[in-house]
Design a protein around this motif. Sequence first.
Motif, short mmCIF file in Angstrom:
data_model
loop_
_atom_site.label_atom_id
_atom_site.label_comp_id
_atom_site.label_asym_id
_atom_site.label_seq_id
_atom_site.Cartn_x
_atom_site.Cartn_y
_atom_site.Cartn_z
N LEU A 39 0.83 -1.20 0.00
CA LEU A 39 0.00 0.00 0.00
C LEU A 39 0.87 1.25 0.00
O LEU A 39 1.78 1.39 0.82
CB LEU A 39 -0.93 0.02 1.21
CG LEU A 39 -1.99 1.13 1.17
CD1 LEU A 39 -3.04 0.82 0.11
CD2 LEU A 39 -2.63 1.32 2.53
N TYR A 75 -3.02 0.68 -4.09
CA TYR A 75 -2.61 -0.70 -3.85
C TYR A 75 -1.92 -1.19 -5.12
O TYR A 75 -2.50 -1.18 -6.21
CB TYR A 75 -3.79 -1.62 -3.52
CG TYR A 75 -3.36 -3.06 -3.33
CD1 TYR A 75 -2.87 -3.50 -2.12
CD2 TYR A 75 -3.41 -3.96 -4.40
CE1 TYR A 75 -2.43 -4.81 -1.96
CE2 TYR A 75 -2.97 -5.27 -4.24
CZ TYR A 75 -2.49 -5.69 -3.02
OH TYR A 75 -2.05 -6.98 -2.86
N TYR A 92 -7.21 -5.04 3.51
CA TYR A 92 -7.27 -3.63 3.13
C TYR A 92 -8.72 -3.16 3.03
O TYR A 92 -8.99 -1.97 3.25
CB TYR A 92 -6.52 -3.40 1.82
CG TYR A 92 -5.03 -3.36 1.99
CD1 TYR A 92 -4.43 -2.48 2.88
CD2 TYR A 92 -4.20 -4.22 1.27
CE1 TYR A 92 -3.06 -2.45 3.05
CE2 TYR A 92 -2.82 -4.19 1.42
CZ TYR A 92 -2.26 -3.31 2.32
OH TYR A 92 -0.90 -3.27 2.49
#
Length: 588
Positions: free
Chosen positions: A193, A328, A340
């Motif tokens: 991320l 991402y 996530y």
Amino acid sequence: MKSDNRNLIAAIAISMMILIVYQIYFIPAPQDPDQQQASQQEFPSQQVDPNATGQNPGGLITSGLAGGTSGLQSVTEIPAAMTAPRIPIVSDQLGGTVSLAGGRLDDLKLMDYARDDARDENRVELLRKTGGDDSYFAEVLFLDPAGNRLVPKDAEWQAGGSTLTPSTPLTLTYMSDAGVGYSIEYRIDDNYLITITASAENNSGEALDIRKFARLRRNMPSSGDIFISYEGPIGVFAEDQKTEVDYSAVQDLGPQGESYSSEGIKGWIGITDKYWLVAMIPDAENQEDFQFGFRRAAGAGEPSQVDINASATRLNTGASMERVFHIYAGPKKINMLLSYNESLGVERLDHAIDWGWFPFLTKPFFHALNWLYGVLGNFGLAIMGLTVAVKLAFFPLANKSYHSMAKMRNLSPKIQEMRERYSDDRQRQQQEMMELYRKEKVNPAAGCLPLLLQIPVFFALYKVLFVTIEMRHAPFYGWITDLSALDPTSIVNIFGLLPFSTAGLPDLVNLGVWPILMGITMHVQMSLNPPPPDPVQAKIFKFMPIGFTFLLATFPAGLVIYWTWNNLLSILQQMYIMRSVKKASEKG
């Protein structure tokens, strides 16, 4: 020839031809890695909007949509992007650089994933530098309400650090001549991320309208596996809806494209490959201010663009503002995507995985395989364990079928006698045979049941092997180093004993060890079945294992292992039942 025989032959022939043609023409052959390297190309300069305002007229072309843009770099931007200084990205999962030309993220590698096989030292290149045939980048822009850049496209940003790591963020700054300060802060976590905070501080002495615009732009790949797994622009904007617009459709949209507002959910937009995803996610606190867009970006190489467009904000003198975006960039590992979903408050990021038309089968199969892998430590053993579980689940039905088939085998002499006695009267022959079946309580179609039960399992497992990153480069034992790839051995060079490569030959010819084992076990299994009463059908079934041997040589090794192991279990079950029926018949 009877019509039912013609139909049977036609059905088998058409099915085989469809699968063979599909494998040859629609599954792209792996390219030479050297041919995949980016090459320099010239981009035509863009037309300038005569009504454009701001510090950099012509930097972007307004799209005609409210707040939309489709701008690409002009020919003068390419050298700047290629030669500008870069800041390294260093982490266990991600590597690459950030370009100081525009603060662009256009060089990103996945450090845990090899490109061609598990032993390859080259890492998967996810984002690629501007200027190549396969350029692929993400960036955040500061725009005025008309869609013009407020920071010149060829501006070189100042770096507030020397490296971007999980413990050291990177801040890039740019000060305009008018006194407006812009900054882009990059942060990365321990996985995949990237968090981007875009800020602006107005010290120009007058109010300024600024909107933030994040985009992901990619030159359309030359090939993909879209017939099996979707690859291309993708997004989630509305409840229970996933929007997919493949590359060719994006080209048809034109530079104005299509825009979507997030309808009460925390949406995202991105571009997906079979195994990899790059997704842009607005911060959960202000998603309602954003629009999502698919569009064709101007320039050479047929680039496609997905973007997130924030509404304009009035920034009075002395005031500041910031917007947060997340990117991402990594593998489509379901557990990571689900994590996530929770931590970012985003919805259905895991829907980037293409589970196919039957997710109610594919997803449970994957989770079962993943659990078995945790127990057994090998995905090949997990496939074999799942096969045993499926056999146990269908055991009662298969057992009944095999009992019926064993009885049919014992009745074969009587059936042959009827065929000879009523050879001139087909109707009477059929009547007598049906009467015999009723008397002996035998279903002549029972032999099809095990194969019918195997078909949905086969396709669900094929989908799992094909699309899930967990199966990529997963080894079995011996020569099988990748269960998602073909058996690398070939009968043409006697399984490697002869010193020449067979890589250039069609997959149908390269019969490996496992496809041959599958063909042998299929022949043994079918020989245990009662012979079909019709001689034409008997010949077809006799040669069917040969056809399937060549066909499965074109499928992933994990699937061939499943089919072989399933055949072996079926043979053992069938032999046991045949002996039981024979003993019961002798006692009776």
